[in-house]
Write a protein that holds these residues in place. Structure first.
Motif, mmCIF file in Angstrom:
data_model
loop_
_atom_site.group_PDB
_atom_site.id
_atom_site.type_symbol
_atom_site.label_atom_id
_atom_site.label_comp_id
_atom_site.label_asym_id
_atom_site.label_seq_id
_atom_site.Cartn_x
_atom_site.Cartn_y
_atom_site.Cartn_z
ATOM 1 N N ARG A 80 2.807 7.797 7.825
ATOM 2 C CA ARG A 80 4.129 7.181 7.985
ATOM 3 C C ARG A 80 5.037 7.528 6.799
ATOM 4 O O ARG A 80 6.222 7.818 6.985
ATOM 5 C CB ARG A 80 3.991 5.663 8.114
ATOM 6 N N LEU A 81 4.498 7.491 5.605
ATOM 7 C CA LEU A 81 5.298 7.842 4.433
ATOM 8 C C LEU A 81 5.673 9.315 4.451
ATOM 9 O O LEU A 81 6.782 9.694 4.059
ATOM 10 C CB LEU A 81 4.539 7.503 3.151
ATOM 11 N N GLY A 82 4.750 10.149 4.909
ATOM 12 C CA GLY A 82 5.028 11.571 4.991
ATOM 13 C C GLY A 82 6.142 11.902 5.959
ATOM 14 O O GLY A 82 6.857 12.896 5.789
ATOM 15 N N ALA A 83 6.290 11.071 6.990
ATOM 16 C CA ALA A 83 7.316 11.315 8.008
ATOM 17 C C ALA A 83 8.614 10.577 7.724
ATOM 18 O O ALA A 83 9.600 10.759 8.456
ATOM 19 C CB ALA A 83 6.785 10.888 9.378
ATOM 20 N N SER A 84 8.648 9.779 6.674
ATOM 21 C CA SER A 84 9.836 8.973 6.401
ATOM 22 C C SER A 84 10.909 9.799 5.696
ATOM 23 O O SER A 84 10.652 10.873 5.152
ATOM 24 C CB SER A 84 9.474 7.758 5.532
ATOM 25 N N HIS A 85 12.115 9.262 5.695
ATOM 26 C CA HIS A 85 13.213 9.854 4.930
ATOM 27 C C HIS A 85 12.824 9.832 3.446
ATOM 28 O O HIS A 85 12.217 8.874 2.972
ATOM 29 C CB HIS A 85 14.489 9.044 5.165
ATOM 30 N N PRO A 86 13.146 10.863 2.693
ATOM 31 C CA PRO A 86 12.700 10.920 1.294
ATOM 32 C C PRO A 86 13.426 9.975 0.342
ATOM 33 O O PRO A 86 12.994 9.821 -0.810
ATOM 34 C CB PRO A 86 12.960 12.381 0.901
ATOM 35 N N ALA A 87 14.510 9.361 0.779
ATOM 36 C CA ALA A 87 15.234 8.453 -0.120
ATOM 37 C C ALA A 87 14.341 7.284 -0.519
ATOM 38 O O ALA A 87 13.556 6.774 0.294
ATOM 39 C CB ALA A 87 16.498 7.943 0.560
ATOM 40 N N PRO A 88 14.432 6.831 -1.773
ATOM 41 C CA PRO A 88 13.544 5.759 -2.257
ATOM 42 C C PRO A 88 13.564 4.500 -1.413
ATOM 43 O O PRO A 88 12.513 3.916 -1.135
ATOM 44 C CB PRO A 88 14.066 5.503 -3.684
ATOM 45 N N LEU A 89 14.762 4.060 -1.000
ATOM 46 C CA LEU A 89 14.842 2.851 -0.189
ATOM 47 C C LEU A 89 14.097 3.028 1.126
ATOM 48 O O LEU A 89 13.338 2.151 1.558
ATOM 49 C CB LEU A 89 16.308 2.500 0.083
ATOM 50 N N ALA A 90 14.284 4.174 1.753
ATOM 51 C CA ALA A 90 13.644 4.421 3.041
ATOM 52 C C ALA A 90 12.123 4.443 2.913
ATOM 53 O O ALA A 90 11.412 3.983 3.809
ATOM 54 C CB ALA A 90 14.143 5.748 3.621
ATOM 55 N N ARG A 91 11.618 4.952 1.816
ATOM 56 C CA ARG A 91 10.163 5.032 1.640
ATOM 57 C C ARG A 91 9.548 3.640 1.469
ATOM 58 O O ARG A 91 8.471 3.372 1.998
ATOM 59 C CB ARG A 91 9.821 5.935 0.450
ATOM 60 N N VAL A 92 10.230 2.771 0.761
ATOM 61 C CA VAL A 92 9.727 1.397 0.642
ATOM 62 C C VAL A 92 9.741 0.713 2.005
ATOM 63 O O VAL A 92 8.757 0.078 2.411
ATOM 64 C CB VAL A 92 10.553 0.591 -0.370
ATOM 65 N N LEU A 93 10.832 0.843 2.722
ATOM 66 C CA LEU A 93 10.924 0.211 4.032
ATOM 67 C C LEU A 93 9.913 0.787 5.007
ATOM 68 O O LEU A 93 9.434 0.092 5.904
ATOM 69 C CB LEU A 93 12.342 0.351 4.582
ATOM 70 N N ALA A 94 9.553 2.061 4.806
ATOM 71 C CA ALA A 94 8.551 2.687 5.671
ATOM 72 C C ALA A 94 7.194 2.011 5.535
ATOM 73 O O ALA A 94 6.404 1.992 6.492
ATOM 74 C CB ALA A 94 8.424 4.177 5.351
ATOM 75 N N VAL A 95 6.895 1.447 4.369
ATOM 76 C CA VAL A 95 5.634 0.722 4.191
ATOM 77 C C VAL A 95 5.623 -0.518 5.084
ATOM 78 O O VAL A 95 4.630 -0.809 5.761
ATOM 79 C CB VAL A 95 5.416 0.329 2.716
ATOM 80 N N PHE A 96 6.727 -1.244 5.094
ATOM 81 C CA PHE A 96 6.825 -2.431 5.949
ATOM 82 C C PHE A 96 6.774 -2.043 7.423
ATOM 83 O O PHE A 96 6.130 -2.732 8.233
ATOM 84 C CB PHE A 96 8.105 -3.206 5.631
ATOM 85 N N ASP A 97 7.441 -0.950 7.771
ATOM 86 C CA ASP A 97 7.393 -0.489 9.161
ATOM 87 C C ASP A 97 5.970 -0.109 9.562
ATOM 88 O O ASP A 97 5.528 -0.401 10.679
ATOM 89 C CB ASP A 97 8.319 0.715 9.344
ATOM 90 N N ALA A 98 5.261 0.549 8.655
ATOM 91 C CA ALA A 98 3.872 0.938 8.929
ATOM 92 C C ALA A 98 3.002 -0.297 9.109
ATOM 93 O O ALA A 98 2.164 -0.358 10.023
ATOM 94 C CB ALA A 98 3.336 1.817 7.801
ATOM 95 N N SER A 99 3.178 -1.292 8.253
ATOM 96 C CA SER A 99 2.385 -2.519 8.353
ATOM 97 C C SER A 99 2.672 -3.243 9.661
ATOM 98 O O SER A 99 1.762 -3.789 10.295
ATOM 99 C CB SER A 99 2.685 -3.448 7.182
ATOM 100 N N ARG A 100 3.933 -3.229 10.063
ATOM 101 C CA ARG A 100 4.298 -3.896 11.325
ATOM 102 C C ARG A 100 3.625 -3.205 12.506
ATOM 103 O O ARG A 100 3.070 -3.857 13.401
ATOM 104 C CB ARG A 100 5.814 -3.885 11.482
ATOM 105 N N ALA A 101 3.646 -1.869 12.513
ATOM 106 C CA ALA A 101 3.020 -1.115 13.599
ATOM 107 C C ALA A 101 1.504 -1.267 13.577
ATOM 108 O O ALA A 101 0.864 -1.471 14.610
ATOM 109 C CB ALA A 101 3.410 0.358 13.496
ATOM 110 N N TRP A 102 0.906 -1.192 12.391
ATOM 111 C CA TRP A 102 -0.542 -1.331 12.257
ATOM 112 C C TRP A 102 -0.994 -2.719 12.694
ATOM 113 O O TRP A 102 -1.985 -2.865 13.416
ATOM 114 C CB TRP A 102 -0.947 -1.071 10.810
ATOM 115 N N SER A 103 -0.279 -3.739 12.263
ATOM 116 C CA SER A 103 -0.669 -5.115 12.582
ATOM 117 C C SER A 103 -0.586 -5.384 14.067
ATOM 118 O O SER A 103 -1.424 -6.102 14.627
ATOM 119 C CB SER A 103 0.212 -6.101 11.810
ATOM 120 N N ALA A 104 0.420 -4.834 14.722
ATOM 121 C CA ALA A 104 0.561 -5.043 16.161
ATOM 122 C C ALA A 104 -0.587 -4.413 16.932
ATOM 123 O O ALA A 104 -1.009 -4.929 17.970
ATOM 124 C CB ALA A 104 1.892 -4.453 16.637
#
Length: 202
Positions: A80-104
């Motif tokens: 998920r991090l590898g596919a995210s936008h490289p901007a710092p904000l986007a990479r942090v938010l990608a962690v939350f997005d990954a957790s949301r998808a994984w948890s579901a």
């Protein structure tokens, strides 16, 4: 896991894989202490002798269960991090997005590491380093990502992001209110926007 190389792991035979699959489902659904080797063997379609021949003990099954969950989560997050936008904000938010998808998909009853820690609090247990190691790794990841946003405040910001993330995982498992990980993501975005990183709007 920082101490992965110190953990004793076993070679997975087909029978061992069946045991691990059965144990993983049972441990997560019912709790580690509530599940005995007789039930695991029966669910896996193997004898208790085969189970002990492959794993040696229930403790080792627990090690393999948690280590496998940890490895799969890290791989999932890395993708998920590898596919995210490289901007710092986007990479942090990608962690939350990954957790949301994984948890579901994998963690309807909450974080397996948090759940396991409720049952395994003895540091001498062989699975304990896996539990704490994952959380230490997550803190390190958040601190590293925070350093790209606020180098001087990376430690404090990383801990705050970690608290948002872990609190959301616990709330997800408790099912007290809907979509807590999305809520935590919103709070993380607001926090990071306040630091001045607004290069990517999510």
């Amino acid at each position: 896991m920082g101490d992965t190389e110190k953990l004793r792991r076993i070679t997975m035979t087909p029978a061992a894989l069946r045991v691990l699959a059965a144990a993983a489902r049972l441990f997560y659904e019912r709790g580690i202490h509530a599940v005995g080797v007789d039930l695991i063997a029966a669910e896996a379609g193997v004898t208790k002798k085969t189970l002990y021949d492959r794993f040696g003990s229930k403790e080792q099954i627990v090690v393999e269960y948690l280590a496998d969950r940890d490895e799969r989560w890290r791989t999932f997050l890395a993708q998920r991090l590898g596919a995210s936008h490289p901007a710092p904000l986007a990479r942090v938010l990608a962690v939350f997005d990954a957790s949301r998808a994984w948890s579901a998909e994998n963690s309807l009853k909450g974080c397996s590491m948090v759940n396991a820690h409720a049952e395994i609090s003895d540091p001498s247990h062989p699975a304990y380093p896996i539990i704490t190691g994952q959380k230490e790794w997550m803190l390190g990841l958040f601190t590293h990502l925070a350093g790209d946003i606020s180098p001087e405040g990376a430690g404090h910001l990383g801990r705050t992001l970690m608290l948002l993330h872990e609190g959301a995982l616990v709330a997800h498992g408790l099912n007290v209110f809907p979509d807590p990980i999305a809520h935590a993501r919103e709070q993380a975005q607001a926090l990071l926007a306040a630091t001045g990183d607004t290069t990517v709007k999510q």
